[in-house]
Design a protein around this motif. Structure first.
Motif, mmCIF file in Angstrom:
data_model
loop_
_atom_site.group_PDB
_atom_site.id
_atom_site.type_symbol
_atom_site.label_atom_id
_atom_site.label_comp_id
_atom_site.label_asym_id
_atom_site.label_seq_id
_atom_site.Cartn_x
_atom_site.Cartn_y
_atom_site.Cartn_z
ATOM 1 N N ASP A 43 -22.048 -29.880 -19.658
ATOM 2 C CA ASP A 43 -21.013 -30.347 -20.572
ATOM 3 C C ASP A 43 -19.754 -29.492 -20.437
ATOM 4 O O ASP A 43 -18.640 -30.013 -20.441
ATOM 5 C CB ASP A 43 -21.505 -30.314 -22.018
ATOM 6 C CG ASP A 43 -22.533 -31.395 -22.320
ATOM 7 O OD1 ASP A 43 -22.644 -32.360 -21.518
ATOM 8 O OD2 ASP A 43 -23.225 -31.272 -23.355
ATOM 9 N N GLN A 44 -19.921 -28.185 -20.300
ATOM 10 C CA GLN A 44 -18.779 -27.284 -20.123
ATOM 11 C C GLN A 44 -18.077 -27.569 -18.801
ATOM 12 O O GLN A 44 -16.844 -27.564 -18.735
ATOM 13 C CB GLN A 44 -19.229 -25.827 -20.180
ATOM 14 C CG GLN A 44 -19.676 -25.384 -21.545
ATOM 15 C CD GLN A 44 -20.299 -23.992 -21.544
ATOM 16 O OE1 GLN A 44 -20.541 -23.418 -20.487
ATOM 17 N NE2 GLN A 44 -20.568 -23.466 -22.716
ATOM 18 N N GLN A 45 -18.841 -27.828 -17.752
ATOM 19 C CA GLN A 45 -18.254 -28.143 -16.454
ATOM 20 C C GLN A 45 -17.479 -29.452 -16.525
ATOM 21 O O GLN A 45 -16.384 -29.566 -15.981
ATOM 22 C CB GLN A 45 -19.337 -28.238 -15.367
ATOM 23 C CG GLN A 45 -20.049 -26.937 -15.100
ATOM 24 C CD GLN A 45 -19.145 -25.877 -14.485
ATOM 25 O OE1 GLN A 45 -17.962 -25.785 -14.749
ATOM 26 N NE2 GLN A 45 -19.716 -25.066 -13.653
ATOM 27 N N ASP A 46 -18.049 -30.451 -17.182
ATOM 28 C CA ASP A 46 -17.368 -31.738 -17.341
ATOM 29 C C ASP A 46 -16.047 -31.557 -18.092
ATOM 30 O O ASP A 46 -15.031 -32.149 -17.718
ATOM 31 C CB ASP A 46 -18.248 -32.743 -18.086
ATOM 32 C CG ASP A 46 -19.416 -33.244 -17.257
ATOM 33 O OD1 ASP A 46 -19.413 -33.040 -16.024
ATOM 34 O OD2 ASP A 46 -20.340 -33.840 -17.863
ATOM 35 N N LYS B 30 -12.253 -32.354 -16.783
ATOM 36 C CA LYS B 30 -11.363 -33.238 -17.540
ATOM 37 C C LYS B 30 -10.036 -32.548 -17.851
ATOM 38 O O LYS B 30 -8.970 -33.167 -17.733
ATOM 39 C CB LYS B 30 -12.041 -33.688 -18.827
ATOM 40 C CG LYS B 30 -13.159 -34.679 -18.600
ATOM 41 C CD LYS B 30 -13.870 -35.018 -19.893
ATOM 42 C CE LYS B 30 -15.093 -35.874 -19.634
ATOM 43 N NZ LYS B 30 -15.875 -36.127 -20.840
ATOM 44 N N LEU B 31 -10.095 -31.278 -18.238
ATOM 45 C CA LEU B 31 -8.865 -30.546 -18.535
ATOM 46 C C LEU B 31 -7.991 -30.402 -17.297
ATOM 47 O O LEU B 31 -6.764 -30.529 -17.366
ATOM 48 C CB LEU B 31 -9.187 -29.168 -19.118
ATOM 49 C CG LEU B 31 -9.710 -29.156 -20.547
ATOM 50 C CD1 LEU B 31 -10.145 -27.745 -20.952
ATOM 51 C CD2 LEU B 31 -8.657 -29.687 -21.513
ATOM 52 N N ASN C 43 -3.955 -30.619 -12.337
ATOM 53 C CA ASN C 43 -4.236 -29.500 -11.434
ATOM 54 C C ASN C 43 -5.099 -29.982 -10.278
ATOM 55 O O ASN C 43 -6.154 -29.431 -10.002
ATOM 56 C CB ASN C 43 -4.945 -28.361 -12.180
ATOM 57 C CG ASN C 43 -4.049 -27.678 -13.168
ATOM 58 O OD1 ASN C 43 -2.833 -27.731 -13.052
ATOM 59 N ND2 ASN C 43 -4.644 -27.022 -14.146
ATOM 60 N N SER C 44 -4.644 -31.004 -9.592
ATOM 61 C CA SER C 44 -5.471 -31.604 -8.549
ATOM 62 C C SER C 44 -5.721 -30.648 -7.390
ATOM 63 O O SER C 44 -6.795 -30.672 -6.791
ATOM 64 C CB SER C 44 -4.843 -32.897 -8.053
ATOM 65 O OG SER C 44 -3.537 -32.664 -7.561
ATOM 66 N N ASP C 45 -4.748 -29.790 -7.053
ATOM 67 C CA ASP C 45 -4.958 -28.842 -5.966
ATOM 68 C C ASP C 45 -6.068 -27.860 -6.305
ATOM 69 O O ASP C 45 -6.933 -27.558 -5.479
ATOM 70 C CB ASP C 45 -3.675 -28.066 -5.648
ATOM 71 C CG ASP C 45 -2.627 -28.924 -4.985
ATOM 72 O OD1 ASP C 45 -2.992 -29.991 -4.434
ATOM 73 O OD2 ASP C 45 -1.442 -28.535 -5.004
ATOM 74 N N GLU C 46 -6.066 -27.368 -7.527
ATOM 75 C CA GLU C 46 -7.102 -26.430 -7.960
ATOM 76 C C GLU C 46 -8.466 -27.118 -7.984
ATOM 77 O O GLU C 46 -9.463 -26.554 -7.542
ATOM 78 C CB GLU C 46 -6.761 -25.881 -9.348
ATOM 79 C CG GLU C 46 -7.734 -24.829 -9.838
ATOM 80 C CD GLU C 46 -7.365 -24.269 -11.201
ATOM 81 O OE1 GLU C 46 -8.207 -23.564 -11.776
ATOM 82 O OE2 GLU C 46 -6.249 -24.531 -11.686
ATOM 83 N N LEU C 47 -8.501 -28.340 -8.478
ATOM 84 C CA LEU C 47 -9.757 -29.093 -8.518
ATOM 85 C C LEU C 47 -10.275 -29.354 -7.110
ATOM 86 O O LEU C 47 -11.472 -29.208 -6.846
ATOM 87 C CB LEU C 47 -9.560 -30.414 -9.267
ATOM 88 C CG LEU C 47 -10.778 -31.292 -9.432
ATOM 89 C CD1 LEU C 47 -11.894 -30.554 -10.162
ATOM 90 C CD2 LEU C 47 -10.411 -32.558 -10.188
ATOM 91 N N THR C 48 -9.384 -29.703 -6.191
ATOM 92 C CA THR C 48 -9.776 -29.925 -4.799
ATOM 93 C C THR C 48 -10.368 -28.659 -4.194
ATOM 94 O O THR C 48 -11.391 -28.708 -3.512
ATOM 95 C CB THR C 48 -8.572 -30.401 -3.965
ATOM 96 O OG1 THR C 48 -8.100 -31.623 -4.510
ATOM 97 C CG2 THR C 48 -8.957 -30.612 -2.517
ATOM 98 N N ASP C 49 -9.743 -27.512 -4.453
ATOM 99 C CA ASP C 49 -10.253 -26.241 -3.936
ATOM 100 C C ASP C 49 -11.659 -25.960 -4.453
ATOM 101 O O ASP C 49 -12.537 -25.528 -3.699
ATOM 102 C CB ASP C 49 -9.324 -25.086 -4.322
ATOM 103 C CG ASP C 49 -7.981 -25.146 -3.622
ATOM 104 O OD1 ASP C 49 -7.853 -25.881 -2.620
ATOM 105 O OD2 ASP C 49 -7.043 -24.453 -4.091
#
Length: 53
Positions: free
Chosen positions: A12-15, A19-20, A26-32
């Protein structure tokens, strides 16, 4: 009374973190993060297959 963190709470914390990141764009950070997770998974699979042979 404090409860132990279980797998459901962890996911749940990861989800929520994902989402945040999407909300904050922050798509670059999420991609990394996703690329690093994929690399870790492939490394584990490679290690597992090398021990089977």
């Amino acid at each position: 009374m404090m409860m132990n963190e279980g797998p459901d709470q962890y996911f749940d914390q990861q989800d929520m973190a994902v989402k945040l990141m999407l909300i904050e764009n922050n798509s670059d950070e999420l991609t990394d993060i996703l690329v690093e997770a994929l690399q870790d998974a492939l490394k584990l699979l490679d290690e597992e297959f090398s021990t089977v042979h």
